[in-house]
Design an enzyme around this catalytic site. Sequence first.
Site, PDB file in Angstrom:
ATOM      1  N   ARG A  71      26.134 -31.935  41.271  1.00 36.42           N
ATOM      2  CA  ARG A  71      25.456 -31.080  40.299  1.00 36.42           C
ATOM      3  C   ARG A  71      23.941 -31.238  40.449  1.00 36.42           C
ATOM      4  O   ARG A  71      23.262 -31.719  39.581  1.00 36.42           O
ATOM      5  CB  ARG A  71      25.900 -31.443  38.877  1.00 36.42           C
ATOM      6  CG  ARG A  71      25.604 -30.341  37.841  1.00 36.42           C
ATOM      7  CD  ARG A  71      25.698 -30.874  36.427  1.00 36.42           C
ATOM      8  NE  ARG A  71      24.725 -31.903  36.202  1.00 36.42           N
ATOM      9  CZ  ARG A  71      24.995 -33.112  35.709  1.00 36.42           C
ATOM     10  NH1 ARG A  71      26.210 -33.432  35.380  1.00 36.42           N
ATOM     11  NH2 ARG A  71      24.028 -33.995  35.542  1.00 36.42           N
ATOM     12  N   TYR A 125      16.055  -6.310  37.531  1.00 34.88           N
ATOM     13  CA  TYR A 125      17.502  -6.264  37.381  1.00 34.88           C
ATOM     14  C   TYR A 125      17.873  -6.420  35.888  1.00 34.88           C
ATOM     15  O   TYR A 125      17.244  -7.198  35.177  1.00 34.88           O
ATOM     16  CB  TYR A 125      18.110  -7.377  38.249  1.00 34.88           C
ATOM     17  CG  TYR A 125      19.520  -7.727  37.904  1.00 34.88           C
ATOM     18  CD1 TYR A 125      20.545  -6.788  38.044  1.00 34.88           C
ATOM     19  CD2 TYR A 125      19.848  -8.993  37.428  1.00 34.88           C
ATOM     20  CE1 TYR A 125      21.845  -7.119  37.717  1.00 34.88           C
ATOM     21  CE2 TYR A 125      21.147  -9.331  37.109  1.00 34.88           C
ATOM     22  CZ  TYR A 125      22.149  -8.384  37.246  1.00 34.88           C
ATOM     23  OH  TYR A 125      23.434  -8.711  36.916  1.00 34.88           O
ATOM     24  N   ASP A 196      11.375 -12.114  42.728  1.00 37.90           N
ATOM     25  CA  ASP A 196      12.769 -11.977  43.131  1.00 37.90           C
ATOM     26  C   ASP A 196      12.769 -11.119  44.400  1.00 37.90           C
ATOM     27  O   ASP A 196      12.439  -9.934  44.357  1.00 37.90           O
ATOM     28  CB  ASP A 196      13.548 -11.310  41.986  1.00 37.90           C
ATOM     29  CG  ASP A 196      15.029 -11.137  42.305  1.00 37.90           C
ATOM     30  OD1 ASP A 196      15.379 -11.070  43.502  1.00 37.90           O
ATOM     31  OD2 ASP A 196      15.827 -11.033  41.357  1.00 37.90           O
ATOM     32  N   LYS A 221      24.047 -11.227  47.298  1.00 42.63           N
ATOM     33  CA  LYS A 221      23.792  -9.895  47.892  1.00 42.63           C
ATOM     34  C   LYS A 221      23.673  -9.998  49.411  1.00 42.63           C
ATOM     35  O   LYS A 221      24.613 -10.364  50.066  1.00 42.63           O
ATOM     36  CB  LYS A 221      22.535  -9.286  47.266  1.00 42.63           C
ATOM     37  CG  LYS A 221      22.431  -9.466  45.769  1.00 42.63           C
ATOM     38  CD  LYS A 221      23.551  -8.800  45.016  1.00 42.63           C
ATOM     39  CE  LYS A 221      23.349  -8.998  43.509  1.00 42.63           C
ATOM     40  NZ  LYS A 221      24.539  -8.735  42.734  1.00 42.63           N
TER      41      LYS A 221
HETATM   42  N1  PLP Z   1      18.292 -10.313  41.029  1.00 43.97           N
HETATM   43  C1  PLP Z   1      18.687  -9.102  41.445  1.00 43.97           C
HETATM   44  C2  PLP Z   1      17.671  -8.180  42.059  1.00 43.97           C
HETATM   45  C3  PLP Z   1      20.011  -8.685  41.287  1.00 43.97           C
HETATM   46  O1  PLP Z   1      20.376  -7.466  41.710  1.00 43.97           O
HETATM   47  C4  PLP Z   1      20.934  -9.582  40.675  1.00 43.97           C
HETATM   48  C5  PLP Z   1      22.353  -9.195  40.485  1.00 43.97           C
HETATM   49  O2  PLP Z   1      22.726  -8.047  40.640  1.00 43.97           O
HETATM   50  C6  PLP Z   1      20.486 -10.827  40.258  1.00 43.97           C
HETATM   51  C7  PLP Z   1      19.167 -11.184  40.461  1.00 43.97           C
HETATM   52  C8  PLP Z   1      21.409 -11.800  39.630  1.00 43.97           C
HETATM   53  O3  PLP Z   1      22.164 -12.427  40.609  1.00 43.97           O
HETATM   54  P1  PLP Z   1      23.645 -13.014  40.433  1.00 43.97           P
HETATM   55  O4  PLP Z   1      24.547 -11.868  40.123  1.00 43.97           O
HETATM   56  O5  PLP Z   1      23.918 -13.690  41.720  1.00 43.97           O
HETATM   57  O6  PLP Z   1      23.560 -13.969  39.284  1.00 43.97           O
END
Ligand code: PLP
Length: 407
Positions: A71, A125, A196, A221
């Site tokens: 962890r 997101y 991000d 992704k």
């Molecule tokens: N950032 C982006 C641009 C995303 O599209 C997503 C999920 O769709 C996330 C973060 C969150 O990621 P996770 O679904 O792996 O928690």
Amino acid sequence: MGEQEAGATAHGHRAGRPGFATRAVHGAAAPPVGQRPASTPIYQTSTWRFDTLQDFAEVIAQERDGFVYGRGYGNPTVAAFEATMASLEGTGAAMAFDSGMAAVHTVATTLARSGDRIVASPQVYGGTYSLLATVLPRYGIAVDFVDPTDLSAVETALEGAAALYVETIANPLLTVADLAALGALCARTGVPAVVDNTVATPYLCTPAAFGFTHVLHSASKYIGGHSDLIGGAVCASADAVAALGATARETGGAMQPLEAWLCLRGLATLALRVERHCATAQAIAELLAGHRRVTATRYPGLPGDPSHGTGQRILCGGSGGLVAFDLEGGLEAATAFCEALTIPWIGASLGGPHTLVAHPASTTHRQIDPEVRRRQGMGDGFIRLSTGLEDPADLLADIEAALAACG
Ligand code: PLP
């Protein structure tokens, strides 16, 4: 009693050897290999053994290298993925998480504490938006949503802020943030710059080169790339990663070995896949942009797109694998279009081998007030398409047929 020795039970001891359960638990040690495997082994273990209490104490106190517990105290398979991510993003270190949201949450709660304020783009997101707009304020962290294209508004908001948070290519509006200008503003004001980079991937953009201190990913992704894992990563300096680790060891959310192995396998083909995703997305965007049923197409690779110029400066080698567009006829037309497609699937996520379509207003972005959503550029007929790896000609023909079917 058959073969069984007289006096022994099926599970019992025999003189000179441990009982059944002890032998089952301790097993045989793996044989020494003496060769290097092509594929990183999956160290599927939660804990590690030490020869002495002193060893254990020194490793858990980080006085010397070693592994303790799964962890957030490290694992060799996870460490291999982290080192590869740091290399691809050009940062000193990286930490892997069990989801993109765990990565976002750990960064936010490490950089900001009660009474602090984060400056964030509203174009993020949906899950990130909810975390910033509703969860963090419950713990006394305020979030100022500021349009990242308005650099003077960002500069004013950065005064005294704990962090700036943007997406390189915003999901789902596909606006490209001017990371060069934003990174310079953060460097000038001393504010940590968080981005991000999920949609761009490190193949198209390495934000650390623009001064971003924390580059995060949903590894679910393009990095994993096969729609078969949930994971996340943050690439940053060794000190910044140590601070994230200190939070995550207590809050949880570290990546596990099987997911790290899948991510390593995904990274091996990232360059090839991203090139194909970009070429397909460019062709689909060009088809949509010229179609009478489409009122707006968002793709940074189109010369008329509001983010085209920024994309040309920030992205290298393509404009990403996502295309967004608004259909005349709102929700009804969007429904008819998505349900007429035969190759793309309707579903969440992006960056996998299957082309996916989604209607953010009714799904991933349902939390956003409809008026705010429409003002942001997501009308009721707005669709996000994540290109897969199918034959581009098949996809183009299917999309054209579905457009014809929606009226
Ligand atoms: N950032 C982006 C641009 C995303 O599209 C997503 C999920 O769709 C996330 C973060 C969150 O990621 P996770 O679904 O792996 O928690």
